[in-house]
Structure formats: structure tokens, C-alpha cells
Design a protein around this motif. Sequence first.
Motif, PDB file in Angstrom:
ATOM      1  N   PHE A 137      -0.045  -8.522  -7.718  1.00  0.00           N
ATOM      2  CA  PHE A 137      -0.883  -7.376  -7.386  1.00  0.00           C
ATOM      3  C   PHE A 137      -2.342  -7.809  -7.214  1.00  0.00           C
ATOM      4  O   PHE A 137      -3.029  -7.393  -6.286  1.00  0.00           O
ATOM      5  N   THR A 138      -2.823  -8.678  -8.104  1.00  0.00           N
ATOM      6  CA  THR A 138      -4.192  -9.182  -8.026  1.00  0.00           C
ATOM      7  C   THR A 138      -4.415  -9.972  -6.740  1.00  0.00           C
ATOM      8  O   THR A 138      -5.437  -9.798  -6.069  1.00  0.00           O
TER       9      THR A 138
ATOM     10  N   THR B  71      -4.624  -7.412  -3.908  1.00  0.00           N
ATOM     11  CA  THR B  71      -5.851  -6.610  -3.916  1.00  0.00           C
ATOM     12  C   THR B  71      -7.081  -7.446  -3.587  1.00  0.00           C
ATOM     13  O   THR B  71      -7.986  -6.959  -2.905  1.00  0.00           O
ATOM     14  N   GLN B  72      -7.115  -8.700  -4.023  1.00  0.00           N
ATOM     15  CA  GLN B  72      -8.253  -9.553  -3.688  1.00  0.00           C
ATOM     16  C   GLN B  72      -8.265  -9.893  -2.198  1.00  0.00           C
ATOM     17  O   GLN B  72      -9.325  -9.917  -1.574  1.00  0.00           O
TER      18      GLN B  72
ATOM     19  N   LYS C 105      -7.068  -8.007   0.189  1.00  0.00           N
ATOM     20  CA  LYS C 105      -7.488  -6.779   0.878  1.00  0.00           C
ATOM     21  C   LYS C 105      -8.967  -6.483   0.658  1.00  0.00           C
ATOM     22  O   LYS C 105      -9.627  -5.941   1.545  1.00  0.00           O
ATOM     23  N   ALA C 106      -9.488  -6.810  -0.503  1.00  0.00           N
ATOM     24  CA  ALA C 106     -10.901  -6.559  -0.790  1.00  0.00           C
ATOM     25  C   ALA C 106     -11.812  -7.407   0.091  1.00  0.00           C
ATOM     26  O   ALA C 106     -12.913  -6.985   0.434  1.00  0.00           O
TER      27      ALA C 106
ATOM     28  N   GLU D  97       0.811  -1.201   0.000  1.00  0.00           N
ATOM     29  CA  GLU D  97       0.000   0.000   0.000  1.00  0.00           C
ATOM     30  C   GLU D  97       0.851   1.260   0.000  1.00  0.00           C
ATOM     31  O   GLU D  97       0.369   2.328  -0.311  1.00  0.00           O
TER      32      GLU D  97
END
Length: 105
Positions: A24-25, A28-29, A31-32, A9
Motif C-alpha cells: 500500500f505504501t 501511495t508513494q 501516486k503521490a 484505487e
Amino acid sequence: MSRRRSPPEQTATRPSSTMEAAIFTLITQFKAHAGKDGAAGTLSRDEFRSLVASQLPTYVPNPHDPAAVDQLMGSQDQNHDGELTFYEFWQLIGKLASEQGGFGL
């Protein structure tokens, strides 16, 4: 002397390769889905179920069976706190990738 890297981040670097985009995916997943039920840095049981059902429906056996997903989570929960850290999640991704790539464990 080792250099410490900034957490994702704090690095605004856009992925420039396919592998960087894949990492990165994953970040981000995670964290989502993390933090909706409590700690932002871990996946609760319900958050993990949601992530598996939406993001790993063909790589995880029985992704919509809560008991099967709970068993999978329990096998990855190294400290038995009922949540998965990113490291514990990353270990699962490594296992799934090994299976999919035919590398075995």
C-alpha cells in the motif's frame, strides 16, 4: 478462467498485514509523486528524482546526484519513453529489495 482484480484505487480495503501495508505504501508513494509533470500513471524524470531523494535515500547510491538518478531511471525505463510506469518502478523496488536482503540478482 482467471479473475481480474480491481485497481488499488477501486478497492477500499485497508491493509491488514505488514506486507499489505508495505505494498500500500509503495502504491501511495508512487501516486503521490506521479502526475505532477504530466501523466498520472507514470513518473517523469523530475518526479522520479523527487521520489528517490525523499523515499529511497539510503537504498539508492547518490540519491541527490541528478546524473546518477537519471542513469538509474534509464536502466528501468524499458520502453525508453522517458517515464516510469508503475510496473517499471516495481521492478526497481524488487531489485533494491533483493540487494538489501542479500539475495543478489
